[in-house]
Write an enzyme that holds these catalytic residues in place. Structure first.
Site, mmCIF file in Angstrom:
data_model
loop_
_atom_site.group_PDB
_atom_site.id
_atom_site.type_symbol
_atom_site.label_atom_id
_atom_site.label_comp_id
_atom_site.label_asym_id
_atom_site.label_seq_id
_atom_site.Cartn_x
_atom_site.Cartn_y
_atom_site.Cartn_z
ATOM 1 N N ASN A 1 -103.836 66.745 13.769
ATOM 2 C CA ASN A 1 -104.380 65.811 12.781
ATOM 3 C C ASN A 1 -105.866 66.051 12.532
ATOM 4 O O ASN A 1 -106.649 65.113 12.359
ATOM 5 C CB ASN A 1 -104.138 64.368 13.241
ATOM 6 N N ASP B 1 -99.493 69.194 16.270
ATOM 7 C CA ASP B 1 -100.091 68.547 15.106
ATOM 8 C C ASP B 1 -101.350 67.860 15.621
ATOM 9 O O ASP B 1 -101.286 66.824 16.277
ATOM 10 C CB ASP B 1 -99.120 67.537 14.504
ATOM 11 N N GLU C 1 -92.954 64.603 16.434
ATOM 12 C CA GLU C 1 -92.248 63.526 15.724
ATOM 13 C C GLU C 1 -90.725 63.716 15.797
ATOM 14 O O GLU C 1 -90.022 63.664 14.792
ATOM 15 C CB GLU C 1 -92.708 63.416 14.269
#
Length: 634
Positions: free
Chosen positions: A523, A521, A374
């Site tokens: 998730n 990440d 991100e």
């Protein structure tokens, strides 16, 4: 909390001297040009016109735009006309208020002769402008001579963040044309305290040199004819002409990045940047802060973790960090402020404030390999890459498809060199890469799931690194951010199948035998199919995650991969902690055939994480928590 972000300080930009002239402006012109004026030419092949800037003898300035293909004679004729007009205006100003002349009027002045010389030979009037205006040419306008500087290094943008806090690295946004930061000069000044003239100039020098390494090579890159004039003593106060404040240069603060000390609280800062290209220096620009350095926010969630990472890891060890840093495109919206993070002070969601915290947090981990998710494109290029470069890290960026954010992988330059990049977008790879033809064939009976994978912007960043100390030690660093939706477990399984097949190709076909370090990440909590698939090497066709979005998207299939992967940091209680959720979503997977864990840096305490209810907060810049571990080769 010290309210370091409550008010912030605004920053102003002003020229460090006139556009033309000024002390040191022609430093790159050589000793023979000391008595010459400057004529600055900007000529870029992709643009139809070139620009020419110079100051006439009467003090007026001229900035001309001429076609690159125009014959030189026409440009010189225009310069002569401008010079004549300048003389006429000067004469008119002098004439106003003077007594009427007793004699007959003076004859009209003639235009001064204008010629251009290169290597002491006149340049022909028919030579195109683009070829005529060479660096080092000499322009004659009457009796005045100008040394031509073609495409000198120039500062196009210089901006400091809104917040300057004691103990937090400050990284200006710097735009250069025809120059490079590593060849530029940086000098930081602090405002002299009232009534303390000449005192305290050398105070806290160590605290002000966090990024000193960034400027260390600048002097080396300006040797020879382009060497700058000797600087004034560092402890000498510098005052602008007029009633401006006195400034004391911060000893040793010669890098792009500067960390204010506690002693700087209440004082404004000034940065002087002189752009360079390794051969010459351009015109200096300066920044002055409109407000003073402020105290920081108090204890941060990463302060205790920095106690374990005070030094760069030893040779033979690799310190790995993975961190979702929360993209500004997701944090700085009304939805984020009102729904996702209503507990977080609005100023603490602002990008400049969060970047101040991030610069301190990331630099303090002293990572050898740093994988970020991100990362806004502008944040990478304008802030993170230059800031971390000052601390010895080189950055690589992979933008997600049709997004403004993506993945960033940094590696320590004195430990690793980049051999190759093998990034892929999951959707594109599934659709077009023969490596995934079998998987694509299986997905033909699950068109809804297949189409969702093809439409996702998720990507895999793959960097093959080689040790600078031992060329036999290579490593494949993978960085990813999988699909986020809570009901997207089956999509994440498919994305991971694509990732592991691609990594198998890189580590077995392209670079046989090199180990994998897989960060990101994902998730996915430890109870999910994705985690089971990665850590055990297989997933059965009847796993419940194949129906994570209902029966209509069920796509049962068996998957396997050849790696022996383990979560180096185990299974923390959480790596993401927000108001409505907390869980472990981030991992550093290591290849057990070649790597083992030396130490895991402890996570922040639950009290630290929840001091301000949840994340992000005034003391933590993201809604995720970084994972950090030291690895060693087997």
């Amino acid at each position: 909390m010290g309210r370091g972000g409550a008010r912030g300080c605004l920053w102003g930009l002003r020229a460090g001297g006139a556009l033309l002239g000024g002390a040191g402006a022609g430093a790159g012109a050589g000793a023979g040009a000391a008595a010459m004026e400057r004529a600055v030419v900007r000529c870029v092949p992709s643009e139809p016109k070139l620009s020419l800037a110079f100051a006439l003898a009467d003090g007026s300035r001229r900035h001309m735009q001429r076609d690159q293909g125009e014959p030189l004679g026409r440009a010189l004729g225009r310069i002569a006309t401008n010079a004549l007009k300048g003389r006429a205006k000067t004469a008119a100003r002098r004439g106003r208020g003077a007594a009427e002349p007793a004699g007959p009027p003076e004859p009209a002045a003639a235009a001064p002769p204008v010629r251009l010389y290169y290597r002491e030979e006149p340049v022909g009037d028919d030579v195109p402008n683009a070829d005529a205006w060479q660096d080092g040419a000499v322009l004659h306008i009457g009796d005045v001579r100008y040394r031509v500087e073609r495409n000198p290094p120039a500062v196009t943008e210089l901006r400091l963040p809104r917040y300057a806090m004691a103990g937090f690295p400050v990284c200006p946004k710097l735009g250069l044309e025809f120059g490079q930061p590593e060849h530029s000069l940086f000098r930081w000044f602090r405002e002299a305290r009232p009534g303390a003239a000449g005192a305290g100039a050398g105070a806290d020098a160590g605290a002000g040199t966090a990024g000193a390494g960034a400027g260390a090579g600048a002097g080396a890159g300006t040797a020879g004819a382009g060497a700058p004039p000797a600087p004034a003593p560092e402890d000498a106060p510098e005052a602008d002409a007029g009633a401006g404040p006195a400034w004391m240069e911060v000893p040793g603060a010669r890098g792009l990045v500067f960390t204010p000390a506690n002693a700087d609280v209440g004082l404004r800062l000034k940065l002087r940047c002189t752009p360079g290209d390794g051969r010459r220096l351009g015109q200096a620009r300066e920044l002055e802060s409109a407000g003073p350095v402020e105290a920081g926010p108090g204890a941060c969630t990463f302060d205790q973790r920095h106690l374990y990472t005070r030094r760069v890891s030893a040779d033979g060890l690799v310190r790995a960090v993975t961190y979702n840093v929360l993209a500004d495109v997701y944090a700085h919206t009304e939805h984020s402020r009102a729904v996702l993070y209503p507990y977080c002070a609005p100023y603490a969601l602002g990008l400049d404030y969060r970047l101040s915290l991030l610069h301190k947090e990331l630099s303090g981990y002293r990572a050898d390999v740093l994988c970020l998710q991100e990362v806004d494109r502008a944040v990478f290029h304008d802030s993170l890459a230059p800031a971390l470069d000052a601390f010895g890290l080189h950055g690589l960026f992979r933008l997600k498809q049709q997004q403004h954010e993506g993945l960033a992988t940094f590696f320590r330059r004195d430990k690793f060199r980049l051999l190759a990049r093998h990034d892929v977008a999951y959707g594109q790879a599934l659709a077009a890469d023969p490596l995934h033809a079998g998987l694509l064939q299986q997905l033909q009976r699950c068109p809804q799931a297949r189409d969702r994978v093809l439409q996702r912007s998720s990507a895999l960043q793959v960097s093959v690194l080689e040790s600078t100390k031992d060329s036999s030690k290579k490593i494949c660093v993978a960085n990813t951010h999988l699909y986020w939706h809570p009901r997207g477990g089956h999509i994440r399984l498919i994305q991971m199948a694509i990732a592991l097949t691609h990594l198998k190709h890189v580590t077995q076909d392209l670079y046989p035998g090199i180990p994998v370090l897989f960060c990101g990440d994902f998730n996915s909590t430890p109870s999910t199919g994705m985690y089971t698939f990665v850590s055990t090497g297989s997933i059965s066709e009847d796993h419940e995650d194949w129906a994570s979005n209902g029966e209509e998207e069920r796509c049962n299939m068996s998957l396997t991969h050849p790696f022996r992967l383990k979560s180096a940091c185990g299974e923390p209680a959480y790596t993401n902690y927000v108001g409505g959720f907390h869980g472990c979503l981030d991992y550093i997977f290591i290849d057990l055939t070649a790597l083992e864990v030396e130490q895991v840096i402890p996570m922040p305490s639950h009290e630290e994480v929840t001091t301000h209810q949840a994340l992000p907060s005034v003391s933590h810049p993201s809604d995720h928590i970084a994972l950090i571990c030291d690895l060693k080769w087997k």
